[in-house]
Design an enzyme around this catalytic site. Structure first.
Site, short mmCIF file in Angstrom:
data_model
loop_
_atom_site.label_atom_id
_atom_site.label_comp_id
_atom_site.label_asym_id
_atom_site.label_seq_id
_atom_site.Cartn_x
_atom_site.Cartn_y
_atom_site.Cartn_z
CD GLU A 153 -2.94 -1.00 2.37
OE1 GLU A 153 -2.76 -0.17 3.27
OE2 GLU A 153 -3.93 -1.74 2.35
CD GLU A 293 -3.31 -5.92 4.12
OE1 GLU A 293 -4.08 -5.13 4.70
OE2 GLU A 293 -2.08 -5.75 4.02
C1 FCB Z 1 -3.92 -2.22 5.85
C2 FCB Z 1 -2.48 -2.55 6.17
C3 FCB Z 1 -2.33 -3.65 7.19
C4 FCB Z 1 -3.36 -3.53 8.31
C5 FCB Z 1 -4.74 -3.37 7.75
C6 FCB Z 1 -5.83 -3.29 8.79
O1 FCB Z 1 -4.01 -0.92 5.32
O2 FCB Z 1 -1.79 -2.94 5.01
O3 FCB Z 1 -1.02 -3.61 7.68
O4 FCB Z 1 -3.01 -2.52 9.15
O5 FCB Z 1 -4.79 -2.23 6.94
#
Ligand code: FCB
Length: 381
Positions: A153, A293
């Protein structure tokens, strides 16, 4: 109704070094100490307990796992490699392989060695070279990794660290923001070449946080937030890693005018349909997509099962309309250290008792296990 996922779909969870390992020494740990922020400390002690944690992943039917390597362990001083730490990560990979879990290895998940931060971190163009050298060392040393994620990110990091001034090094500057994001593009592209020089067959991408923008300004916001970075690295990625958390409804001149019918413990709206729109939008890149994620902070475990199932149902719809999605990583395997929010948010499939470090598998995790084992989601009657 049963929604079948494609054959060979990867199922797992994601973590990052700083959030689970414990005992790190990097720019974040220094910042935690200097400012009045939560201290990551021993976190989940995953550094020592990774075998136990991968037993949990195995028992939950996972066949893939995403984790990150902590640069500050590998190169604690400029140009000095810690071979013992490299060996540690080799053991992490071997432990996953022994359990038939495919490793997805993130090379940078936001933390920097102190010496890099002291030289200006990502504002300094030299960091691109330092990063490439570290990537070269890692890829040369670690055996049996097929999937690499160079950066996690980049735009969330840059926004929080250089524009909002919320995360280290707490700068508030559009100019610095632009310098850093451009350096991250260059760092990714350089790392991509470095990895492919050594390994032709490696699959390389980034983990990109895309939001579902909804409303009149969606096109421009989508371009700026979601497409700009991906366009810049378009010829240097083998897959797209998608981190999906946010829907952003625009009303008038205001962002985030969401209905928030359901929300997580962090107040983040739960909006599974958004993942469908984001996936459809990514189709234009013509690359395989892994959801690297997607998760919810939910201490009482009242939303998680439905959250996972609904996101997968919308993912299934995108797949049925021709989007090439090949895997799903729930965030996260364990409750962990959530950056400036500390240990309060509970994202884990397993609950952590931070006093005893005991891990307890949540009920929703067993539901996710059924999905992984059956390669299908069952919803409703
Ligand atoms: C994302 C991050 C990860 C975690 C989640 C909840 O933005 O990549 O490390 O903190 O959020």
């Amino acid at each position: 109704m049963q929604y079948k996922l494609p054959k060979d779909f990867l199922w797992g969870a994601a973590t990052s070094a700083h959030q689970v390992e414990g005992g790190n020494y990097n720019d974040w740990t220094e910042w935690e100490k200097e400012t009045n922020h939560p201290i990551s400390g021993r976190a989940c002690d995953h550094y020592n307990r990774f075998r136990e944690d991968f037993d949990i992943a195995k028992s939950l039917g996972h066949n893939a796992h995403r984790f990150s390597i902590e640069w500050s362990r590998i190169e604690p001083e400029e140009g000095k490699w810690d071979e013992k730490e490299i060996q540690h990560y080799q053991e992490v990979i071997n432990t996953l392989r022994e359990r038939e879990i495919e490793p997805f290895v993130t090379l940078w998940h936001w933390t920097l060695p102190i010496w890099v931060a002291k030289q200006g971190g990502w504002e300094n163009p030299k960091t691109i070279e330092y990063f490439s050298r570290y990537v070269d060392k890692i890829v040369r040393s670690l055996k049996s990794v097929a999937y690499w994620i160079t950066l996690n990110e980049p735009e969330i990091y840059t926004m929080n660290s250089y524009l909002r001034g919320k995360w280290p090094p707490q700068k508030h500057s559009l100019l610095r923001y632009i310098v850093v994001i451009i350096n991250l593009v260059k760092a990714h592209n350089a790392a991509y070449k470095t990895i492919h020089n050594m390994s032709v067959n490696a699959q390389i991408g980034i983990a990109k946080n895309n939001s579902y923008f909804d409303g009149w300004a969606a096109t421009i916001l989508n371009y700026l937030w979601s497409d700009w970075f991906l366009n810049k690295i378009k010829n240097h990625q083998d897959f797209i890693g998608l981190n999906y958390y946010f829907h952003n409804r625009i009303k008038g001149f205001k962002l985030n005018q969401n209905e928030n019918k359901e929300a997580s413990d962090m107040g983040w709206e739960i909006y599974p349909e958004g993942i469908y729109h984001v996936l459809k939008d990514l189709k234009k890149y013509n690359k395989p997509i892994y959801i690297t994620e997607n998760g919810v902070a939910d201490a009482k475990d009242i939303h998680r099962e439905k959250f996972i199932k609904e996101h997968l149902r919308w993912t299934h719809k995108a797949i049925s309309e021709g989007v090439d999605v090949r895997g799903y990583f729930y965030w996260s395997l364990l409750d962990n250290f959530e950056w400036n929010s500390g240990f309060t948010p509970r994202f884990g499939l397993a609950e952590m008792d931070y006093k005893t470090l005991e891990r307890k598998i949540r009920k929703s995790a067993w539901e996710y296990a059924k999905i992984a084992r059956g390669n299908a989601v069952e919803i409703g009657p």
